[in-house]
Every structure is written in C-alpha cells, then in structure tokens.
Design an enzyme around this catalytic site. Structure first.
Site, mmCIF file in Angstrom:
data_model
loop_
_atom_site.group_PDB
_atom_site.id
_atom_site.type_symbol
_atom_site.label_atom_id
_atom_site.label_comp_id
_atom_site.label_asym_id
_atom_site.label_seq_id
_atom_site.Cartn_x
_atom_site.Cartn_y
_atom_site.Cartn_z
ATOM 1 N N LYS A 98 7.624 -2.895 13.742
ATOM 2 C CA LYS A 98 7.351 -1.485 14.257
ATOM 3 C C LYS A 98 8.544 -0.527 13.918
ATOM 4 C CE LYS A 98 5.449 1.137 18.147
ATOM 5 N NZ LYS A 98 4.861 0.965 19.484
ATOM 6 N N SER A 153 0.247 2.817 20.480
ATOM 7 C CA SER A 153 1.019 3.354 19.443
ATOM 8 C C SER A 153 1.461 2.381 18.602
ATOM 9 C CB SER A 153 2.130 3.933 20.047
ATOM 10 O OG SER A 153 3.177 2.979 20.587
ATOM 11 N N SER A 196 0.217 -0.253 24.444
ATOM 12 C CA SER A 196 0.575 0.162 23.087
ATOM 13 C C SER A 196 0.478 -1.122 22.177
ATOM 14 C CB SER A 196 1.843 0.835 22.822
ATOM 15 O OG SER A 196 1.649 2.288 23.063
#
Lengths: 95, 485
Positions: free
Chosen positions: B76, B155, B179
């Site tokens: 990420k 997210s 998330s």
C-alpha cells in the site's frame, strides 16, 4: 448542531488551511452534519469512566539518552523544496 | 500462474517449476495489460522488481530461501519505501521519495519478497471507497461485467482490487476504522487487521496514531498467516509496538474448530443490515456449526456510539499528525509564497483534498479551547465503554462474528457528496479499532453477484485463532476462490 461561518474561519486559521468564501458555505453544511453525528456521544453516561488514551493502556517507553542516529542531512534535504548551506529555506520572516 | 496463492507459488519456486524472474515478469505483464481497468497501482517498479527477482533466484539456488523468497507482492502506498515514490494517495506527497524503509517494508525485503509496486488508496487513508486518491479512483473488479463501476472500498482499495483481479497474490494494507476489512469484503478477498501494536507503525504514514494498524490482504487465510509471519513483531523504532512473542501463524491453521464458542452481537444484526446480507452471514455461521462450533447471541450495548467516538478521535489525531505537511522539509510547496503564513496556508489548501481538509478542520475544532472536554475527552470515555463491551463478550465466547459491511460494493460517485453516509460504511468495523482488538474479513457469499464478507473478531493477540477459524472455513467453502469476470 450548527457551526457558524465565524467558527469555520477561526478553525481554518488554527489548522493553517486557507479556505475561500465558497468553501466556507460547503463546510458549514458538511461540518454541521458531522457534528450532528458526533453529538450522539452526549447520550452516554460517562461520569465514572476513565478516558482511554491507548487500547492496551501502555505507558510511554523510554530509551537511554544517547546519540544513535548517523547524520543523514544530505539525503533528507535532497527531497526538500528549497535548501541552502544545509538549512531549509522559507519566505523571509523578519523584514 | 496468476491464480495461485502465495503458499502455492512458494512451493513452485521451491520445486524449480518456475523462477522468480519468470513469475515476476508474468505479474508485471498482467499489471500492464489489466490495470487500466482498475487503477489499483500508483507506482509499478518494474526494474527494481526484476533485479530483486534475480537476487531471489540466486538466494534460492544457494539453499537459503524463506517462504517469501522470490514471491511477488505489493505495498500500500502508505508504507515508506526507500527510493520509491510514497504518495499516500495525496498531491501533498506526489514528489516524496523517502530516504528510508518502513519496518514492514524492510521486513519483506529481508524475507526476499519481490515488491511489484505501490497500490492506490484514499488520500492519507481517509475514506471508505478509494475515490479520494489524487491518482484517481480505483475500480472494483467485481461488477464490471454487469456494466457497473463499483468502489473497491477503502482506504486499502488498491490492494484489495489488485489481489481480487489477480494482479498480485498479496498486498500490505492498513486499517484505522476498517480500511483492510471493508475493502477485503467488497472485493471478495481475505484481510486481517491485527491487534494494535502487533505490527510496527514505523515508516507507515500516520493518520490516527492510536487506531492505525498495518495488516495483511490476500485471497486465502493461509497467505495472510504467511504475511503476518513477516510483519508482526516488536520494533524499538515504534514506541507503540508491543514487546511480546510472535507465534508461527501457519502452525495452528489446521487445528479443528470443535468446541469453538461463537458470539453473534445482536447490535450488528439490526435494521441497517439488508436481509440478503444477513442471510449470507448466517449461512456462513451455519458452516461453523457443522465444523463443531457453538453459537450464542451476545450484546455490545455501546456499539451504536462507535462511529460518533471515532469521528472525534480520528480527526483529532489526524489534525496533529498532518500538521507536519507544511511545505518546508519535503512534499508539495505552493508557488511564490509571500510570507511564512501564506506558505503554510496555501501549501495545505492546495496540497490536501476535500476529505482530508474536512477531517483536519473537524479535529482542530474538537481539540480547540472550549470544546476539548465536550468532544475529545467524552469520546475517549466512550471508547473505554466500547472496549469494556468486548472484554465482557470475550468472557463468554472465543470469537465474535458479524457482517463486515452493511451492504455490498456501491456504485462509484454514489456517496461522494455526503461524507456522513460514507462514514456509515464502516459501521461494523470501527469499534474494533477503538478497542484495539484484531479482526479478519473472509469471503462468505454473494448478493446480486457482489462479494459479501464475514467478519471474525477476536480478543487481544488472538490472530492465530482468527486465521485458524478463517482457514478452516476456506477448507469447506470456495467463496475465496471465485474470480471476477
């Protein structure tokens, strides 16, 4: 809960974020809705409750006060917007 | 090859059926061909990945490989990667190339894994749909065949979409209010948020420090266990990291579930859950009963206050954490500032997106003179009540089960104009972050052709038990193997 235009302008100064007039109107609505959501907290009886700052109630760990880091000024400043002679440059503060 | 799990790829590398260079090139080609549909990557590091793959092949040939040596994966874009753009999905960091690795990044590097690039995310991890990224929205691979562009959740939506679309077998992710679990559920993959402090936050760009937790995303629970083996552990560089022994998370995956006590929180099976979603979750629970588990209803009476507490605490911490982005030392700087205040205010106005600014302003308001007790202190007290609910529940049961999300993936743009409606997407995940306990989302069915996630919640440091429960479920179901068309 309503949040006034004046409140938003004050908070924007504290947060160091410029907001223009048009944005203030939109923020009045959005922040008002968020604060309405948050106001549900008032329903909870928390008179005898200790606030929880850390999920595991951990205390701050300390280490010996010794220099362990090597000097990496050049690599850190290589990604800065503006530097000179090892210093970060910002607009003039004192006239 | 792209359909294989990390465990399977590792075995193929071991047996010499494929080399890491071949494998890496296959996945890179796949990203190049397919990712224009999903926008799940911000950066693809072709050259570095192939160089790392060559090194991994040499390491395997020398006989000192780990299970990860030569296996491709992605990070990420919130994890700092030495020499590689780390944007956190923001214009503010669109030119930020860190001179150091996050501990998680260093751990994967040490294990010999091959990072293919950095995945898309909501700006500064603030969002539930990966629509607020400066690099454009990510699209969920599910729903495209029906002509719909749906959100992958957020997210960590880039990581979830990339894993679901078979662009990588696994990806790191982070979870502040859901998330990891929410995008895992919406994309039909398996995602674990560990106990707070289990994985180092050093080099993970901070959003809300008392809630943020790095974790894992892959198709199978076994692969999540392999990831956690690399990620978990004490880190002296992170003062919130917990100094506690790390088990081998793969060692207990095959333990039988007979006698496992499951609690169903009645507040999570309420009117906000559609009957179709509820049916899928209850069907999954029945599978556990077949495996020998017992089920009872439990109560989390303060669960209804979790979103309200979160939207005080998270923005308050964000307002402090994001004060470092001021245009002085790194990142974006506005053009021709006339004085220092102009530099700060214009840099932050131009560099941050709308949702980030909203949260900074809410957080600043909650912490400002006259409001601190009414908002921040009150929220931290409610947080204690929420934690106590979980502690009480775990006196009666081993794990809790619930839906991960109230509904399947929604259409892009449907909720972007209404922040509060968007916040409710995390209604079943947020309380877990406030308490700091672990939870995993496991694919558990479909509604209208879209994946549904089962959330399994555990007591502190019970990651091995959660992975075991998820793995056993995946031995008797195939939801995690379904592929978007």
């Amino acid at each position: 809960m309503t949040i006034s235009r004046k409140d938003i302008e004050k908070v924007a100064v504290l947060a160091r974020i410029r907001v223009d007039d048009e944005q203030v109107s939109a923020l009045e609505k959005d922040l008002g809705n968020i604060l309405d959501l948050v106001d549900q907290l008032g329903a909870a009886d928390t008179d005898s409750v200790q606030p929880m700052a850390h999920p595991l109630d951990a205390v701050q760990r300390l280490r010996a006060d010794e220099v362990t880091e090597t000097n990496q000024r050049e690599s850190f400043q290589a990604i800065a917007p503006a530097t000179e002679n090892g210093l970060y440059l910002v607009p003039r503060v004192i006239e | 090859m792209h359909n294989k799990s990390v465990a399977e790829l590792s075995r193929e590398l071991d047996s010499g059926q494929v080399s890491s260079v071949e494998l890496t090139q296959q996945f890179l080609d796949r990203i190049k061909q397919e990712d224009s549909k999903y926008n799940s990557f911000i950066t693809v590091t072709d050259e570095q990945a192939l160089a790392d793959a060559r090194a991994a092949d040499k390491q395997r040939a020398a006989g000192n490989a780990t299970p990860w040596t030569g296996v491709p994966f992605a990070h990420k874009d919130i994890f700092c990667t030495n020499g590689v753009l780390t944007s956190c999905g923001s214009k503010m960091l669109a030119n930020f190339v860190p001179p150091y690795d996050a501990t998680v990044t260093a751990n994967f590097r040490q294990a010999g894994a091959v990072c293919l690039g950095k995945t898309n995310m909501d700006e500064f991890a603030m969002g539930s749909s990966t629509e607020s990224s400066y690099y454009g929205a990510t699209t969920n691979p599910w729903g495209l065949s029906q002509g719909d562009k749906r959100v992958p959740g957020g997210s960590s939506g880039g990581s979830a979409a990339a894993v679901a679309a078979r662009l990588v077998p696994a990806a790191t992710a982070t979870d502040t209010g859901g998330s990891i679990r929410q995008p895992a559920a919406l994309c039909g993959v398996t995602g674990l948020k560990p106990t707070y402090g289990r994985v180092s936050r050093y080099g993970m760009i901070a959003f809300a420090s008392s809630l943020d937790q790095g974790g894992t995303m892959a198709r199978t629970a076994e692969d999540n266990a392999l990831m956690l083996n690399v990620m978990a552990g004490f880190d002296p560089k992170d003062s919130t990291s917990i100094d506690r022994e790390v088990p081998d998370y793969t060692a207990t995956l095959n333990e039988p579930l007979k006698g496992l006590k499951i609690g169903l929180p009645k507040e999570y099976f309420s009117e906000q859950l559609s009957p179709a979603m509820e049916q899928q979750v209850r069907n999954a629970v029945k599978e556990y009963e077949k495996l020998g588990a017992t089920v009872k209803e439990v109560s989390l009476p303060n669960a209804k206050l979790a979103i309200a507490a979160y939207y005080v605490i998270a923005p308050a911490e964000a307002s402090a954490n994001l004060s470092r982005f001021d245009g002085v030392r790194y990142g974006y700087r506005c053009e021709d500032p006339k004085d220092l205040l102009d530099l700060y205010t214009r840099t932050r106005a131009e560099g941050f997106g709308a949702e980030v600014k909203r949260r900074i302003l809410v957080g600043t308001y909650a912490l400002s003179a006259g409001y601190f007790d009414a908002y921040y202190l009150k929220a931290q007290k409610v947080r204690r009540l929420i934690q106590q609910d979980f502690i009480n529940a775990f006196k009666e049961v081993d794990v809790l089960m619930s839906p991960t999300t109230p509904s399947p993936a929604f259409i892009q743009g449907e909720k972007t104009d209404d922040p509060v409606t968007m916040y409710l997407e995390d209604v079943f995940t947020i309380a877990i972050n406030l308490a700091g306990i672990p939870a995993i989302s496991v694919p558990a069915g479909f509604v209208d052709g879209l994946p549904v996630g089962l959330q399994i919640i555990g007591d502190y440091f019970s990651e091995a038990r959660l992975l075991n429960a998820a793995h056993q479920f995946q031995q008797v179901t195939d939801w995690h193997q379904r592929e978007p068309q």
